[in-house]
Design an enzyme around this catalytic site. Sequence first.
Site, mmCIF file in Angstrom:
data_model
loop_
_atom_site.group_PDB
_atom_site.id
_atom_site.type_symbol
_atom_site.label_atom_id
_atom_site.label_comp_id
_atom_site.label_asym_id
_atom_site.label_seq_id
_atom_site.Cartn_x
_atom_site.Cartn_y
_atom_site.Cartn_z
ATOM 1 N N ALA A 13 -1.014 -6.972 1.449
ATOM 2 C CA ALA A 13 -0.349 -6.790 0.154
ATOM 3 C C ALA A 13 -0.584 -5.414 -0.451
ATOM 4 O O ALA A 13 0.185 -4.983 -1.319
ATOM 5 C CB ALA A 13 -0.811 -7.861 -0.828
ATOM 6 N N ASP A 14 -1.625 -4.709 -0.007
ATOM 7 C CA ASP A 14 -1.950 -3.418 -0.625
ATOM 8 C C ASP A 14 -2.565 -2.481 0.405
ATOM 9 O O ASP A 14 -3.727 -2.071 0.284
ATOM 10 C CB ASP A 14 -2.903 -3.623 -1.804
ATOM 11 C CG ASP A 14 -3.113 -2.352 -2.612
ATOM 12 O OD1 ASP A 14 -2.269 -1.427 -2.511
ATOM 13 O OD2 ASP A 14 -4.121 -2.263 -3.348
ATOM 14 N N LEU A 15 -1.797 -2.140 1.404
ATOM 15 C CA LEU A 15 -2.286 -1.242 2.457
ATOM 16 C C LEU A 15 -2.305 0.182 1.903
ATOM 17 O O LEU A 15 -1.269 0.813 1.723
ATOM 18 C CB LEU A 15 -1.377 -1.329 3.684
ATOM 19 C CG LEU A 15 -1.890 -0.602 4.929
ATOM 20 C CD1 LEU A 15 -3.198 -1.217 5.418
ATOM 21 C CD2 LEU A 15 -0.837 -0.652 6.043
#
Length: 241
Positions: free
Chosen positions: A174-176
């Site tokens: 979700a938050d690379l």
Amino acid sequence: MTETSGQAVRVNVGKSGMLYDAAFAIEPDMRVFDPGFYADRARPVSAGGRNAAWFVHDRWGNGVLRKYRRGGLVARLNKSHYVWSGAENTRSFAEFRLLQFMHARGLPVPRVVAAGYTRFCCFYQAALITETLPDTRPLASVLKDMPASADFSELARACADSIYLMHQANVWHADLNAFNILVDGNNKAWLIDFDKGRQLVMTASLCDDNLNRLKRSLEKVLRQPGLVFWEHLRRFYIKNQ
């Protein structure tokens, strides 16, 4: 109440619940999610973590304790409470299950030690403990310290390989970003912080979304050198396909 399923042990105490990996000799006690429990064996994580992550040490080993915190504008009104919809839907339990799935398949992620939540009527707070990855630094820090003339092809390949393996396992991050990739002394890239991550059929569009999120992060942190690095990473990623 205690339940055991595979390596996961579940403990429910009142309005609190905990999952932990039976391979770790961690106490089935909600106090393990409080940095104060570790006294001088806890120190804040300096990079990332929204000021809610600590390196901790106990008899089971070394880990990272992270309390779940909201980001963006909503955090001004509500920093740490989430709507309750069942224990298995808590962010901590969901991330615990996902990390166990990924680690069992040999993906480059830390082992998960324990997950917990405490319910407050219709809301809950949560925390997670993962095993420390020794001798690692955030990708952002590694790139900042590299001279402008350095050849970072090997590092770009390592990051591309780890992301590709994650996508092949049908896992969406979700938050690379440049702080959620850790690099060790052997130039191996590890992926961390799978809050809100999910198992999905990773279409080309979803894969590109992950890569473009990383691109924006690298550009924000490193500007032009970050974009150059991302171009290298992207080429290696495509070669894996």
